[in-house]
Scaffold this motif. Structure first.
Motif, mmCIF file in Angstrom:
data_model
loop_
_atom_site.group_PDB
_atom_site.id
_atom_site.type_symbol
_atom_site.label_atom_id
_atom_site.label_comp_id
_atom_site.label_asym_id
_atom_site.label_seq_id
_atom_site.Cartn_x
_atom_site.Cartn_y
_atom_site.Cartn_z
ATOM 1 N N GLU A 124 -7.379 6.135 61.463
ATOM 2 C CA GLU A 124 -7.045 7.139 62.481
ATOM 3 C C GLU A 124 -8.173 7.365 63.491
ATOM 4 O O GLU A 124 -7.934 7.860 64.591
ATOM 5 C CB GLU A 124 -6.686 8.470 61.818
ATOM 6 C CG GLU A 124 -5.377 8.461 61.035
ATOM 7 C CD GLU A 124 -5.467 7.712 59.716
ATOM 8 O OE1 GLU A 124 -6.619 7.491 59.250
ATOM 9 O OE2 GLU A 124 -4.422 7.345 59.158
ATOM 10 N N GLU A 125 -9.393 6.987 63.135
ATOM 11 C CA GLU A 125 -10.539 7.247 64.000
ATOM 12 C C GLU A 125 -10.801 6.151 65.032
ATOM 13 O O GLU A 125 -11.538 6.379 65.985
ATOM 14 C CB GLU A 125 -11.809 7.409 63.150
ATOM 15 C CG GLU A 125 -11.796 8.622 62.250
ATOM 16 C CD GLU A 125 -13.015 8.646 61.344
ATOM 17 O OE1 GLU A 125 -13.339 9.737 60.836
ATOM 18 O OE2 GLU A 125 -13.648 7.586 61.142
ATOM 19 N N ILE A 126 -10.203 4.976 64.850
ATOM 20 C CA ILE A 126 -10.574 3.863 65.717
ATOM 21 C C ILE A 126 -9.688 3.816 66.961
ATOM 22 O O ILE A 126 -8.535 4.238 66.943
ATOM 23 C CB ILE A 126 -10.488 2.524 64.968
ATOM 24 C CG1 ILE A 126 -9.044 2.205 64.545
ATOM 25 C CG2 ILE A 126 -11.417 2.525 63.768
ATOM 26 C CD1 ILE A 126 -8.857 0.798 64.013
ATOM 27 N N PRO A 127 -10.209 3.278 68.057
ATOM 28 C CA PRO A 127 -9.417 3.109 69.277
ATOM 29 C C PRO A 127 -8.522 1.884 69.157
ATOM 30 O O PRO A 127 -8.591 1.144 68.163
ATOM 31 C CB PRO A 127 -10.489 2.910 70.357
ATOM 32 C CG PRO A 127 -11.623 2.273 69.622
ATOM 33 C CD PRO A 127 -11.619 2.893 68.256
ATOM 34 N N PRO A 128 -7.672 1.625 70.123
ATOM 35 C CA PRO A 128 -6.833 0.425 70.079
ATOM 36 C C PRO A 128 -7.695 -0.835 69.978
ATOM 37 O O PRO A 128 -8.766 -0.924 70.570
ATOM 38 C CB PRO A 128 -6.089 0.479 71.416
ATOM 39 C CG PRO A 128 -6.076 1.922 71.783
ATOM 40 C CD PRO A 128 -7.382 2.471 71.290
ATOM 41 N N GLY A 129 -7.215 -1.782 69.209
ATOM 42 C CA GLY A 129 -7.943 -3.041 69.028
ATOM 43 C C GLY A 129 -7.755 -3.593 67.627
ATOM 44 O O GLY A 129 -6.987 -3.055 66.822
ATOM 45 N N TRP A 130 -8.450 -4.686 67.340
ATOM 46 C CA TRP A 130 -8.355 -5.336 66.034
ATOM 47 C C TRP A 130 -9.058 -4.515 64.970
ATOM 48 O O TRP A 130 -10.069 -3.858 65.231
ATOM 49 C CB TRP A 130 -8.983 -6.728 66.097
ATOM 50 C CG TRP A 130 -8.256 -7.693 66.972
ATOM 51 C CD1 TRP A 130 -8.586 -8.085 68.234
ATOM 52 C CD2 TRP A 130 -7.052 -8.377 66.632
ATOM 53 N NE1 TRP A 130 -7.660 -8.971 68.712
ATOM 54 C CE2 TRP A 130 -6.698 -9.181 67.756
ATOM 55 C CE3 TRP A 130 -6.229 -8.402 65.510
ATOM 56 C CZ2 TRP A 130 -5.569 -9.984 67.772
ATOM 57 C CZ3 TRP A 130 -5.104 -9.203 65.517
ATOM 58 C CH2 TRP A 130 -4.781 -9.982 66.630
ATOM 59 N N TYR A 131 -8.529 -4.570 63.749
ATOM 60 C CA TYR A 131 -9.184 -3.911 62.626
ATOM 61 C C TYR A 131 -9.073 -4.787 61.387
ATOM 62 O O TYR A 131 -8.191 -5.651 61.276
ATOM 63 C CB TYR A 131 -8.555 -2.537 62.348
ATOM 64 C CG TYR A 131 -7.117 -2.594 61.881
ATOM 65 C CD1 TYR A 131 -6.805 -2.734 60.520
ATOM 66 C CD2 TYR A 131 -6.070 -2.510 62.789
ATOM 67 C CE1 TYR A 131 -5.484 -2.782 60.094
ATOM 68 C CE2 TYR A 131 -4.750 -2.574 62.367
ATOM 69 C CZ TYR A 131 -4.462 -2.704 61.026
ATOM 70 O OH TYR A 131 -3.159 -2.769 60.604
ATOM 71 N N ALA A 132 -9.992 -4.569 60.456
ATOM 72 C CA ALA A 132 -9.959 -5.239 59.155
ATOM 73 C C ALA A 132 -10.252 -4.176 58.111
ATOM 74 O O ALA A 132 -11.229 -3.430 58.223
ATOM 75 C CB ALA A 132 -10.993 -6.357 59.097
ATOM 76 N N CYS A 133 -9.404 -4.104 57.103
ATOM 77 C CA CYS A 133 -9.479 -3.007 56.139
ATOM 78 C C CYS A 133 -10.056 -3.458 54.805
ATOM 79 O O CYS A 133 -9.952 -4.625 54.417
ATOM 80 C CB CYS A 133 -8.084 -2.416 55.938
ATOM 81 S SG CYS A 133 -8.063 -0.933 54.885
ATOM 82 N N ARG A 134 -10.632 -2.505 54.085
ATOM 83 C CA ARG A 134 -11.183 -2.780 52.763
ATOM 84 C C ARG A 134 -10.090 -3.138 51.750
ATOM 85 O O ARG A 134 -10.385 -3.614 50.657
ATOM 86 C CB ARG A 134 -11.976 -1.558 52.260
ATOM 87 C CG ARG A 134 -13.179 -1.214 53.154
ATOM 88 C CD ARG A 134 -14.279 -2.252 53.003
ATOM 89 N NE ARG A 134 -15.276 -2.150 54.036
ATOM 90 C CZ ARG A 134 -16.319 -1.324 54.007
ATOM 91 N NH1 ARG A 134 -16.465 -0.474 53.011
ATOM 92 N NH2 ARG A 134 -17.207 -1.356 54.974
#
Length: 210
Positions: free
Chosen positions: A161-171
């Protein structure tokens, strides 16, 4: 002819072993730090573990497939008969500990760095939790993107919820792209990957209308 699909679905992807391309090994070897202690999960025939030792690291190599580990020992002129379940075998003047064990249940020792080369890893969240408990600071892996090797800082990460639009990788092992207004997605947003602790894939599935 019988339909091969059920047989393919039943495959244990973590049990399928194959050496990785040289580029994957080189990316890891170039980033090693002198005298650091490394845990290699799914060490296969020990080819990378031995090279990490030669580069100055102390390595704990864990592999659950007896036949693959036996092949590595035979290449070193050792008898596979020395293998005992969950009993470390010291090699290379004690700089390499070989452990025939299941990394999912074997207690991890304190380590600085971990290596997990396993594109079809079904236990990625478990390994992350276990590594963080023993104070491991970084992980080299291809388990999330399944191409290349990334270096993950295992310190605290942001929530989705804290990140802006873009790619993410989760634990949890999931990767994806967080959508947003077009004006918020520029070249910088497309280049950066946010490390997150939670993502939509982490949330429990709910039944519509429940």
């Amino acid at each position: 002819m019988a339909d091969p699909l059920p047989r393919l679905i039943a495959l244990d992807w973590e049990a399928l072993w194959a050496p990785y391309e040289e580029e994957a090994y080189r990316r890891i070897l170039e980033r090693l730090r002198p005298e650091e202690c490394i845990l290699e999960i799914g060490a296969g025939d020990l080819r990378l573990a031995l090279r990490m030792v030669e580069a100055g690291a102390r390595v704990i190599a864990v592999e659950r497939q007896w036949a693959v580990l036996a092949r590595g020992l035979q290449a070193l002129g050792l008898s596979p008969g020395i293998l005992r379940w969950e009993r470390p075998i010291p090699l290379r003047e004690g700089r390499l500990l070989v452990v025939w064990a299941d990394a999912r249940t074997w207690p991890f020792p304190p380590v600085d760095t971990a290596v997990l080369l396993m594109r079809h890893c079904a236990s990625f969240p478990l390994y992350i939790r276990k590594l963080r408990v023993v104070g491991c600071r970084r992980l080299f892996t291809n388990a999330r993107w399944r191409i290349g090797v990334e270096e993950i800082d295992l310190g605290p990460a942001r929530s989705f919820e804290e990140i802006p639009p873009g790619w993410y990788a989760c634990r949890c092992g999931a990767v994806g792209f967080r959508e947003g207004p077009p004006e918020a997605i520029d070249a910088a947003a497309l280049e950066r990957v946010w490390e997150v602790e939670t993502c939509p894939a982490c949330q429990p599935l709910t039944v519509e209308g429940a």
